[in-house]
Design a protein around this motif. Structure first.
Motif, PDB file in Angstrom:
ATOM      1  N   UNK A 270       0.838  -1.192   0.000  1.00 34.68           N
ATOM      2  CA  UNK A 270       0.000   0.000   0.000  1.00 34.68           C
ATOM      3  C   UNK A 270       0.870   1.239   0.000  1.00 34.68           C
ATOM      4  N   UNK A 271       0.227   2.351  -0.316  1.00 33.50           N
ATOM      5  CA  UNK A 271       0.926   3.626  -0.245  1.00 33.50           C
ATOM      6  C   UNK A 271       0.259   4.496   0.822  1.00 33.50           C
ATOM      7  N   UNK A 272       1.014   5.440   1.341  1.00 32.02           N
ATOM      8  CA  UNK A 272       0.466   6.362   2.339  1.00 32.02           C
ATOM      9  C   UNK A 272       0.120   5.662   3.627  1.00 32.02           C
ATOM     10  N   UNK A 273      -1.032   6.017   4.185  1.00 25.18           N
ATOM     11  CA  UNK A 273      -1.432   5.528   5.498  1.00 25.18           C
ATOM     12  C   UNK A 273      -2.397   4.353   5.452  1.00 25.18           C
ATOM     13  N   UNK A 274      -2.565   3.735   4.297  1.00 29.64           N
ATOM     14  CA  UNK A 274      -3.423   2.551   4.218  1.00 29.64           C
ATOM     15  C   UNK A 274      -2.684   1.377   4.855  1.00 29.64           C
ATOM     16  N   UNK A 275      -3.256   0.821   5.901  1.00 30.42           N
ATOM     17  CA  UNK A 275      -2.585  -0.207   6.703  1.00 30.42           C
ATOM     18  C   UNK A 275      -2.993  -1.603   6.240  1.00 30.42           C
ATOM     19  N   UNK A 276      -2.167  -2.209   5.366  1.00 29.45           N
ATOM     20  CA  UNK A 276      -2.505  -3.536   4.853  1.00 29.45           C
ATOM     21  C   UNK A 276      -2.245  -4.637   5.879  1.00 29.45           C
ATOM     22  N   UNK A 277      -1.501  -4.342   6.945  1.00 25.89           N
ATOM     23  CA  UNK A 277      -1.347  -5.331   8.014  1.00 25.89           C
ATOM     24  C   UNK A 277      -2.704  -5.631   8.647  1.00 25.89           C
ATOM     25  N   UNK A 278      -3.552  -4.619   8.786  1.00 24.78           N
ATOM     26  CA  UNK A 278      -4.890  -4.814   9.345  1.00 24.78           C
ATOM     27  C   UNK A 278      -5.755  -5.662   8.414  1.00 24.78           C
ATOM     28  N   UNK A 279      -5.586  -5.457   7.110  1.00 25.85           N
ATOM     29  CA  UNK A 279      -6.316  -6.265   6.132  1.00 25.85           C
ATOM     30  C   UNK A 279      -5.864  -7.711   6.227  1.00 25.85           C
ATOM     31  N   UNK A 280      -4.554  -7.917   6.256  1.00 28.56           N
ATOM     32  CA  UNK A 280      -4.010  -9.276   6.330  1.00 28.56           C
ATOM     33  C   UNK A 280      -4.449  -9.985   7.600  1.00 28.56           C
TER      34      UNK A 280
END
Length: 321
Positions: A270-280
């Motif tokens: 992701x770029x910026x402040x989108x937190x893909x750890x939360x998605x995962x």
């Protein structure tokens, strides 16, 4: 960055260490493990690196990489200390069934378990390699040229050659010190980014051909058949997920890699402040704010749908370090 005193003391006071990185090891996991092994051996310890998966071709330049032992050689031991590097749970390294007298975790991933008798987990560290650098210094070991190359590669991989947002003044200062010990940045960059086989390049072409964009998310996939047709290796896919994120309107990129019939390993960026750890995490995985992953079962369309559903409600407001 100061390593915990109990960690430094325990490494000094014990003799046998089995160092294990996560499955499908990348440059940070391998460079960190190899540098720590060399440092412990320098002060008279017995240290061995074990890995579930072989060293990818792109990392064969790492000093002592050929000495890494297969995980099948790792046995339960009442004398050895397990050091889990660049991950924080046994299942991430495929060693759930192996038992040790003591366990140590050294990691920088945001998501974590409670595994480990001694845990040194710093999610804000750009790389585990940076933590290992300071640990080696705390042990009083002079960093050799080989250690320096392994540590520099670890830093370079996880900071994208110092262009990702996790690059810090401290990481650049450490990189400069490693260069002063003989590391050539151009050599590392060339081995990491300009050393592709034709098969790997053709696999990228196949992947990009199935790229689809839903809202501000780019999704693509790689099947076993694509690997067969191109002659590429599974490890050739490392960093492929970074290509879709180059599109300036994309906030999240996802790459699904087939590991078996209706089994997929997904990588997220992701770029910026989108937190893909939360998605995962929603899908049983984990990772960092801007780089994470998970595993999922189902056909590709069902898997993509599960990802899109998990993206609902995850916006730039979910970021933060």
């Amino acid at each position: 960055m100061k390593p915990p005193e109990n960690l430094v003391s325990y490494l000094k006071d014990n003799d046998t260490f089995y160092i294990v990185p996560h499955m499908f090891p990348d440059g940070d996991a391998l460079g960190s493990a190899l540098a720590l092994e060399s440092a412990l051996c320098t002060i008279g310890k017995k240290a061995i690196v074990f890995s579930r998966d072989p060293v990818p071709d792109m990392y064969n330049f790492l000093p002592e990489a050929s000495r890494i032992a297969p995980i099948s050689d790792l046995k339960s031991s009442g004398d050895a200390v397990l050091v889990l590097v660049d991950c924080n749970a046994p299942n991430r390294a495929d060693i759930e069934r192996v038992k040790f007298k003591f366990t140590i975790v050294i990691d920088h991933h945001e998501t974590e378990s409670d595994f480990g008798d001694i845990r040194w987990v710093l999610p804000k560290s750009p790389a585990t390699g940076l933590m290992i650098y300071f640990l080696i210094r705390a042990l009083g070991v002079e960093i050799s040229g080989a250690m320096a190359l392994n540590l520099y590669a670890a830093l370079a991989v996880d900071t994208g050659i110092f262009r990702y947002s996790n690059t810090t003044a401290e990481s650049l200062s450490v990189a400069a010190d490693l260069v002063s010990k003989g590391v050539r940045p151009s050599f590392v960059a060339d081995r990491l980014h300009n050393n592709w086989t034709e098969a790997k390049f053709m696999l990228l072409k196949h992947m990009l051909n199935n790229l689809e964009i839903q809202k501000d998310t780019a999704i693509c996939f790689i099947t076993s058949d694509m690997l067969k047709r191109t002659g590429a290796k599974p490890e050739d896919t490392e960093n492929f997920v970074n290509f879709p994120i180059m599109i300036n309107t994309i906030k999240v990129a996802a790459l699904f890699k087939e590991t078996g019939k209706d089994f997929w390993k997904a990588s997220l960026r992701s770029r910026g402040d989108v937190n893909v750890a939360k998605i995962a995490e929603k899908l049983g995985g984990g990772g960092h704010k801007n780089a994470a992953g998970f595993r999922i079962t189902g056909d590709i369309e069902t898997s993509k749908m599960a990802l899109m559903e998990s993206l609902d409600g995850i916006g730039e407001s979910s970021g933060g370090d």
